[in-house]
Motif scaffolding. Structure first.
Motif, mmCIF file in Angstrom:
data_model
loop_
_atom_site.group_PDB
_atom_site.id
_atom_site.type_symbol
_atom_site.label_atom_id
_atom_site.label_comp_id
_atom_site.label_asym_id
_atom_site.label_seq_id
_atom_site.Cartn_x
_atom_site.Cartn_y
_atom_site.Cartn_z
ATOM 1 N N VAL A 168 3.634 -51.737 -76.740
ATOM 2 C CA VAL A 168 3.481 -52.423 -75.458
ATOM 3 C C VAL A 168 4.566 -53.484 -75.315
ATOM 4 C CG1 VAL A 168 2.032 -54.035 -74.157
ATOM 5 C CG2 VAL A 168 1.008 -52.014 -75.225
ATOM 6 N N ILE A 169 5.209 -53.493 -74.168
ATOM 7 C CA ILE A 169 6.196 -54.526 -73.846
ATOM 8 C C ILE A 169 5.662 -55.355 -72.689
ATOM 9 C CG2 ILE A 169 8.527 -54.990 -73.009
ATOM 10 C CD1 ILE A 169 9.419 -52.404 -74.336
ATOM 11 N N ASN A 170 5.559 -56.656 -72.914
ATOM 12 C CA ASN A 170 5.086 -57.556 -71.866
ATOM 13 C C ASN A 170 6.301 -58.114 -71.128
ATOM 14 O OD1 ASN A 170 4.077 -59.640 -70.275
ATOM 15 N ND2 ASN A 170 2.524 -60.238 -71.762
ATOM 16 N N ALA A 171 6.556 -57.580 -69.942
ATOM 17 C CA ALA A 171 7.686 -58.035 -69.130
ATOM 18 C C ALA A 171 7.180 -58.856 -67.947
ATOM 19 C CB ALA A 171 8.516 -56.848 -68.641
ATOM 20 N N GLY A 172 6.165 -59.681 -68.217
ATOM 21 C CA GLY A 172 5.630 -60.549 -67.172
ATOM 22 C C GLY A 172 6.434 -61.834 -67.080
ATOM 23 N N PHE B 120 -3.518 -59.898 -71.483
ATOM 24 C CA PHE B 120 -4.121 -58.568 -71.507
ATOM 25 C C PHE B 120 -3.188 -57.480 -72.049
ATOM 26 C CE2 PHE B 120 -2.400 -58.421 -67.113
ATOM 27 C CZ PHE B 120 -1.881 -57.140 -67.064
ATOM 28 N N PRO B 121 -1.834 -57.574 -71.869
ATOM 29 C CA PRO B 121 -0.990 -56.563 -72.521
ATOM 30 C C PRO B 121 -1.108 -56.600 -74.045
ATOM 31 C CG PRO B 121 0.218 -57.591 -70.733
ATOM 32 C CD PRO B 121 -1.033 -58.393 -70.934
ATOM 33 N N SER B 122 -1.203 -57.804 -74.610
ATOM 34 C CA SER B 122 -1.367 -57.916 -76.061
ATOM 35 C C SER B 122 -2.716 -57.352 -76.505
ATOM 36 C CB SER B 122 -1.256 -59.382 -76.501
ATOM 37 O OG SER B 122 0.057 -59.867 -76.295
ATOM 38 N N LEU B 123 -3.732 -57.577 -75.699
ATOM 39 C CA LEU B 123 -5.056 -57.036 -76.009
ATOM 40 C C LEU B 123 -5.050 -55.509 -75.924
ATOM 41 C CD1 LEU B 123 -7.309 -59.582 -74.041
ATOM 42 C CD2 LEU B 123 -6.722 -59.598 -76.479
ATOM 43 N N GLY C 289 5.325 -57.558 -64.449
ATOM 44 C CA GLY C 289 4.535 -58.338 -63.518
ATOM 45 C C GLY C 289 4.887 -59.809 -63.490
ATOM 46 N N ASN C 290 3.914 -60.611 -63.046
ATOM 47 C CA ASN C 290 4.111 -62.051 -62.905
ATOM 48 C C ASN C 290 3.315 -62.807 -63.970
ATOM 49 O OD1 ASN C 290 1.419 -61.987 -61.853
ATOM 50 N ND2 ASN C 290 2.264 -61.463 -59.844
ATOM 51 N N SER C 291 2.854 -63.993 -63.624
ATOM 52 C CA SER C 291 2.151 -64.837 -64.598
ATOM 53 C C SER C 291 0.842 -64.228 -65.076
ATOM 54 C CB SER C 291 1.876 -66.221 -63.990
ATOM 55 O OG SER C 291 1.172 -66.096 -62.770
ATOM 56 N N LEU C 292 0.227 -63.368 -64.276
ATOM 57 C CA LEU C 292 -1.017 -62.724 -64.689
ATOM 58 C C LEU C 292 -0.758 -61.819 -65.897
ATOM 59 C CD1 LEU C 292 -2.445 -61.767 -61.176
ATOM 60 C CD2 LEU C 292 -3.150 -63.679 -62.636
ATOM 61 N N THR C 293 0.375 -61.129 -65.875
ATOM 62 C CA THR C 293 0.767 -60.276 -66.994
ATOM 63 C C THR C 293 1.271 -61.113 -68.161
ATOM 64 O OG1 THR C 293 1.292 -58.351 -65.633
ATOM 65 C CG2 THR C 293 2.449 -58.527 -67.725
ATOM 66 N N ALA C 294 2.040 -62.160 -67.848
ATOM 67 C CA ALA C 294 2.624 -63.004 -68.892
ATOM 68 C C ALA C 294 1.558 -63.751 -69.684
ATOM 69 C CB ALA C 294 3.608 -63.983 -68.270
ATOM 70 N N GLY C 295 0.372 -63.933 -69.078
ATOM 71 C CA GLY C 295 -0.686 -64.686 -69.762
ATOM 72 C C GLY C 295 -0.492 -66.181 -69.601
#
Length: 232
Positions: A90-94, A73-76, A58-64
């Motif tokens: 979980v992989i955060n690709a934001g 939220f992916p880390s949570l 995703g974008n900045s919303l996913t990146a935090g």
């Protein structure tokens, strides 16, 4: 003298037997320890092999954006998975500022790894920039097709998005329909609105009024979890 020699040989023999027993015990202990280590290694290898991957694209919303990475939220989601002893990574690709076009272009290297669940969160920046709706829709469809082409078993979750009426009511309304339409067409799991309960609430957003605070991210996690839980 002969008696003395006999006793001497006897004690030497006893000593040799004792040493042999001691060496044998050490060897057995070493073998047992080595077996335990091998078992641990095999167990760990199997555990790693059994680990499934959830990738948030995703974008900045996913990146935090504006927060510590651990507050996104992916880390949570990862924390919750760990607390439930579920074997997922979980992989955060934001990536902040990402549009659907940019996401489409960087998708290839992201899919080099095996992904079990792919959460697609893109489109908000398209809407805020007034990018033609057909372009946004086509880019999202291309991403969905590419994920399935890479691995038909990958489960895809599409995050729905809404935007303020800056671009006019008609644009805003049609933008909102892109996500449920694509979810129905491709038989995807849909998060109706990623920022439900957060958007438009000042206390849950950073000063820019767009990106969730740490507390806002917790609500976003729940919006995602409602859909994600059924796929685990």
């Amino acid at each position: 003298m002969h008696i003395f020699l006999k006793f001497s040989y006897f004690f030497v023999l006893i000593g040799m037997i004792s040493c042999g027993d001691s060496t044998s015990k050490k060897t057995d202990e070493q073998s047992t320890e080595e077996a335990k280590q091998q078992t641990k290694i095999k167990s760990k290898t199997l555990e790693i092999a059994d680990t499934k991957t959830i990738l948030f694209f995703g974008n900045s919303l996913t990146a935090g954006y504006g927060l510590d990475t651990k507050e996104s939220f992916p880390s949570l989601i990862q924390n919750r998975l760990d607390s439930l002893d579920l074997n997922y990574t979980v992989i955060n690709a934001g990536l902040s500022g990402e549009t659907t076009a940019a996401g489409k272009n960087r998708l290839g290297w992201v899919l080099k790894q095996k992904v079990d669940i792919f959460v697609l969160e893109l489109g908000a920046n398209d809407g805020l920039r007034g990018i033609p709706l057909d372009e946004t829709r086509n880019n999202l469809q291309t991403i969905i097709d590419a994920v399935r082409e890479k691995n038909s078993e990958t489960k895809i979750v599409l995050a729905g998005m809404q935007i303020p009426p800056n671009m006019g009511q008609e644009y805003t309304k049609e933008f909102r329909t892109i996500f449920p339409d694509l979810a129905e067409k491709n038989d995807l799991q849909l998060i109706p609105f990623l920022l439900d309960g957060v958007a438009g609430i000042p206390d849950l957003n950073l000063p820019d009024g767009i990106h969730p605070t740490a507390e806002g991210q917790k609500i976003v996690r729940e919006n995602v979890w409602v859909v994600l839980e059924g796929l685990l």
